[in-house]
Design an enzyme around this catalytic site. Structure first.
Site, PDB file in Angstrom:
ATOM      1  N   SER A 295      72.101  43.753  74.284  1.00  0.00           N
ATOM      2  CA  SER A 295      71.862  43.301  73.021  1.00  0.00           C
ATOM      3  C   SER A 295      70.195  42.660  73.022  1.00  0.00           C
ATOM      4  O   SER A 295      69.808  42.183  74.225  1.00  0.00           O
ATOM      5  CB  SER A 295      72.531  42.101  72.632  1.00  0.00           C
ATOM      6  OG  SER A 295      72.072  41.443  71.494  1.00  0.00           O
ATOM      7  N   LYS A 350      80.320  42.801  74.098  1.00  0.00           N
ATOM      8  CA  LYS A 350      79.204  43.421  73.140  1.00  0.00           C
ATOM      9  C   LYS A 350      79.649  43.656  71.725  1.00  0.00           C
ATOM     10  O   LYS A 350      78.801  42.996  70.751  1.00  0.00           O
ATOM     11  CB  LYS A 350      78.460  44.530  73.616  1.00  0.00           C
ATOM     12  CG  LYS A 350      77.405  45.213  72.808  1.00  0.00           C
ATOM     13  CD  LYS A 350      76.312  44.041  72.618  1.00  0.00           C
ATOM     14  CE  LYS A 350      74.969  44.423  71.976  1.00  0.00           C
ATOM     15  NZ  LYS A 350      75.085  44.976  70.631  1.00  0.00           N
ATOM     16  N   HIS A 353      80.161  40.255  70.052  1.00  0.00           N
ATOM     17  CA  HIS A 353      78.731  39.754  70.056  1.00  0.00           C
ATOM     18  C   HIS A 353      78.288  40.031  68.400  1.00  0.00           C
ATOM     19  O   HIS A 353      77.774  39.410  67.683  1.00  0.00           O
ATOM     20  CB  HIS A 353      77.779  40.017  70.961  1.00  0.00           C
ATOM     21  CG  HIS A 353      76.246  39.971  70.815  1.00  0.00           C
ATOM     22  ND1 HIS A 353      75.576  40.777  70.050  1.00  0.00           N
ATOM     23  CD2 HIS A 353      75.487  39.216  70.811  1.00  0.00           C
ATOM     24  CE1 HIS A 353      74.322  40.607  69.660  1.00  0.00           C
ATOM     25  NE2 HIS A 353      74.325  39.329  70.360  1.00  0.00           N
ATOM     26  N   ASN A 354      78.331  41.558  68.363  1.00  0.00           N
ATOM     27  CA  ASN A 354      77.955  41.994  66.956  1.00  0.00           C
ATOM     28  C   ASN A 354      78.851  41.483  65.668  1.00  0.00           C
ATOM     29  O   ASN A 354      78.196  41.371  64.743  1.00  0.00           O
ATOM     30  CB  ASN A 354      77.839  43.667  67.110  1.00  0.00           C
ATOM     31  CG  ASN A 354      76.795  44.232  67.862  1.00  0.00           C
ATOM     32  OD1 ASN A 354      76.245  43.544  68.714  1.00  0.00           O
ATOM     33  ND2 ASN A 354      76.593  45.388  67.605  1.00  0.00           N
ATOM     34  N   GLU A 357      77.500  38.589  65.053  1.00  0.00           N
ATOM     35  CA  GLU A 357      75.938  38.623  64.255  1.00  0.00           C
ATOM     36  C   GLU A 357      76.248  38.969  63.166  1.00  0.00           C
ATOM     37  O   GLU A 357      75.529  38.550  62.168  1.00  0.00           O
ATOM     38  CB  GLU A 357      75.580  39.831  65.232  1.00  0.00           C
ATOM     39  CG  GLU A 357      74.277  40.545  64.624  1.00  0.00           C
ATOM     40  CD  GLU A 357      73.956  41.615  65.464  1.00  0.00           C
ATOM     41  OE1 GLU A 357      73.636  41.632  66.666  1.00  0.00           O
ATOM     42  OE2 GLU A 357      73.861  42.882  64.758  1.00  0.00           O
TER      43      GLU A 357
HETATM   44  C1  6PG Z   1      71.893  43.857  69.305  1.00  0.00           C
HETATM   45  C2  6PG Z   1      72.367  44.503  68.005  1.00  0.00           C
HETATM   46  C3  6PG Z   1      72.317  46.120  68.242  1.00  0.00           C
HETATM   47  C4  6PG Z   1      72.367  46.581  66.739  1.00  0.00           C
HETATM   48  C5  6PG Z   1      73.596  46.407  65.872  1.00  0.00           C
HETATM   49  C6  6PG Z   1      73.394  46.654  64.410  1.00  0.00           C
HETATM   50  O1  6PG Z   1      72.791  43.227  69.632  1.00  0.00           O
HETATM   51  O2  6PG Z   1      70.934  44.217  69.813  1.00  0.00           O
HETATM   52  O3  6PG Z   1      73.525  44.156  67.673  1.00  0.00           O
HETATM   53  O4  6PG Z   1      73.308  46.345  68.652  1.00  0.00           O
HETATM   54  O5  6PG Z   1      71.345  46.361  66.015  1.00  0.00           O
HETATM   55  O6  6PG Z   1      74.499  47.449  66.612  1.00  0.00           O
HETATM   56  O7  6PG Z   1      74.504  47.314  64.156  1.00  0.00           O
HETATM   57  P1  6PG Z   1      74.854  47.722  62.529  1.00  0.00           P
HETATM   58  O8  6PG Z   1      73.817  48.985  62.236  1.00  0.00           O
HETATM   59  O9  6PG Z   1      76.241  47.888  62.584  1.00  0.00           O
HETATM   60  O10 6PG Z   1      74.215  46.545  61.529  1.00  0.00           O
END
Ligand code: 6PG
Length: 630
Positions: A295, A350, A353-354, A357
């Protein structure tokens, strides 16, 4: 697979250097002289120079041996190989698997050395013929033999390290390029690979290496076989390709060139179940696999991401030092990279985590939208408040949102020019699916996913807005100014409580033994959801491992105070006609989680009414079921 041939005239030190090199590289050493047929040995002893006819059979034997040694794991061979045609004859394996190390010196110096040697069957007078025969190669590693053997080995190793890479990086997209640069900047020799597809992806690897040649020496490839051959054995290969089918295709392409104990690290956002499947599949072939979440986006990959590797501990032991080198560092200087757990644990973490996010982004978006269009603040006004809040919250997502709010394009705010239709690549929705499978509530994350989906229906929304004549009503900012910050902080806590609760359940179900404190720690820097709260969680989870975050004493004290603020902000927004799916979900989760009595008795009664599904009774042991004749 690799064979190293130390070549040069007799007496230059080939055997001494070759033996030391073999020791250094943990390979077997062979001396070409030991493979001479007896008639050649006799001639040499008698001081009769060998003719090409004499050498032919001997070189044939050696060529076959080289091929066998190469298949059996490699070797170092000391062999004069003075002429180009001899070397061609010895080239029985692919070019990139055979390294020529040419030891050179002067006639005088070698003569001196040979005269001192008593045990050698070579006569010094043959040296003249050796020098006459010598055709120095225009390739390979050239080393001055007039240094100590140790110095020579050091020089060879240095040159080899530039040629043999400790790690291979497959896929030079934005993240792959950044990660390759990060590795190189930490002194790790990297081989980079990108496919070469006419008119689609042309010379990506070559151009990448060329554009950074002033700073780093990347070994670049667009053929998998050569790419793999350029790596030190056992090989370590990081895949930075699109998640999904591509990963399987790439693995299939690499497999014919890989050997037992090689390691594949999938650094993309792969689904954890795919990682589990791939690990099992590769294990049968003796290949190690680490499903590794990374990430931090482009900047993180370049300067230090947060890294979440899952798979066999032995695989992590192999590559952990490099991953930790390139990872971001926490406030104590420790790497934001830790072994997460077996199987798909790394990619599950991970994924979640997303998920967190997604919800954090949704909260910021909702608050911005409410402040801007109902509370009537301008962009700078919103940015100003966010800035004030962020002094305390230290949230990366809030930090970038402030910059986004202030960004102008041709003197106009760019945010107003961006279409309100959010995209997603899947990890948020996967988190929801995983939560459903495990029977864990995931309100905030799920709402954030749904909010993105409804945002995508732009045309339909515009039409519906006209029909319903909806516009946000104005609300008085002063009335809720203080509550906004409290509410925002509470949302963040609730969202993290929800996310970590899923991690805990997954850990129990899959026996991953996840360390929540350690996971929070590697999320304190490098990743997208880093924040002040995350730093607090390291301690909270360390002290109180299994507790839901909302039951931690310090958290309870805060949430008790902030609950009314949350209710106030959300009711005001809803009254103003401003949708707040993410924030409402957080509040509803909190209200449900802290409610001793919910409405579910009615649900159970309904189920029993129409389908005789039975229900549990107040005052009776859980697990005892009743049915009523309605
Ligand atoms: C990270 C982000 C990265 C990516 C996401 C965005 O941790 O660096 O999360 O993995 O930007 O996958 O995902 P979406 O396109 O689904 O918003």
């Amino acid at each position: 697979m690799a064979v190293y041939i130390v070549m040069g005239v007799s007496g230059v030190g080939k055997s001494t250097v070759g033996k030391l090199l073999a020791l250094q590289m943990d390979l077997l050493f062979y001396d070409a002289d030991d493979f001479h047929p007896p008639e050649n040995v006799e001639k040499m002893k008698a001081g009769i120079p060998l003719q090409d006819e004499d050498r032919k059979g001997w070189l044939d034997i050696l060529a076959r041996k080289i091929s066998t040694w190469n298949q059996k794991g490699g070797a170092v061979l000391a062999c004069s190989a003075l002429k180009e045609k001899y070397r061609k004859q010895l080239q029985s394996i692919p070019r990139e698997q055979l390294t020529w190390i040419y030891l050179h010196s002067t006639f005088e110096l070698i003569k001196e050395r040979l005269l001192l040697r008593k045990d050698h069957f070579f006569k010094p007078e043959l040296l003249t013929s050796q020098f006459e025969t010598l055709e120095p190669p225009g390739y390979g590693i050239h080393i001055d033999a007039n240094n100590s053997p140790e110095q020579i080995i050091q020089q060879i190793m240095q040159k080899l390290n530039n040629k043999i890479s400790r790690i291979g990086l497959y896929g030079l997209g934005v993240m792959g390029k950044s990660l390759a640069l990060n590795l190189a900047s930490k002194g790790v020799q990297v081989s980079v690979f990108n496919r070469h597809l006419k008119a689609v992806e042309e010379n990506v690897a070559k151009d990448f290496a060329a554009s950074h040649s002033n700073d780093f020496k990347f070994n670049w490839f667009d053929e998998p076989e050569k790419f793999v051959a350029s790596l030190a054995r056992p090989r370590n290969i990081i895949l930075m390709v699109n998640a999904g089918k591509t990963v399987d295709v790439v693995i299939e392409n690499l497999l014919p060139h890989l050997e037992k104990d090689d390691l594949i690290i999938d650094g993309g956002n792969s689904h954890y179940k795919d990682s589990e499947r791939r690990e099992k599949f590769l294990k049968k072939k003796g290949i190690l696999f680490l499903g590794t979440g990374i990430s931090g986006g482009e900047e993180g990959a370049l300067k230090g991401p947060s890294i979440m590797p899952g798979g066999e501990p032995t695989a992590y032991d192999r590559i952990g030092d490099i991953l930790e080198k390139i990872a971001a560092k926490d406030k104590n200087g420790k790497a934001c990279c830790t072994y997460i757990g077996p199987g798909g644990a790394g990619h599950f973490v991970k994924m979640l985590h997303n998920g967190i996010e997604y919800a954090e982004m949704q909260f910021i978006a909702e608050i911005y939208h409410f402040m801007r269009f109902s509370l009537s603040l301008d962009q700078e006004g919103v940015a100003g408040f966010f800035e004030k809040w962020n002094k305390e919250m230290r949230s990366y997502l809030l930090e970038i949102s402030i910059e986004i709010l202030r960004k102008k394009e041709n003197a106009e705010f760019i945010l107003d020019k961006i279409l309100d239709a959010a995209k997603q690549k899947g990890t948020g929705g996967w988190s929801t699916k995983a939560a459903l499978e495990l029977g864990v509530p995931l309100d905030t994350i799920t709402s954030a996913v749904m909010a993105r989906i409804i945002s995508g229906k732009k045309e339909q929304r515009v039409k519906a807005a006209e029909i319903y004549n909806t516009k946000p009503h104005k609300k008085e900012f002063k009335k809720i100014e203080k509550s906004l910050f409290q509410a925002f902080q509470a949302e963040q806590i609730i969202n993290h409580a929800i996310g970590f609760d899923l991690l805990k359940s997954a850990s129990e179900e899959y026996r991953w033994n996840l360390n929540l404190s350690e996971i929070s720690r590697i999320w304190t820097n490098g990743c997208i959801i880093r924040s002040g709260l995350m730093e607090d969680l390291v301690k909270l989870f360390r002290e109180n491992k299994d507790e839901n975050l909302l039951l931690h004493k310090e958290i309870v004290d805060f949430i008790k105070e902030a609950r009314q603020d949350l209710i106030l902000v959300i009711t005001q927004a809803l009254q103003a006609g401003v949708p707040m799916p993410g924030m409402s979900a957080a509040l509803n989760y909190l209200l449900s989680f802290t409610a001793a009595q919910t409405s579910a008795n009615m649900i159970q009664a309904q189920r029993d009414y129409f389908g005789a599904h039975t229900y549990e009774r107040v005052g009776k042991p859980r697990g005892e079921f009743f049915h009523t004749k309605w």
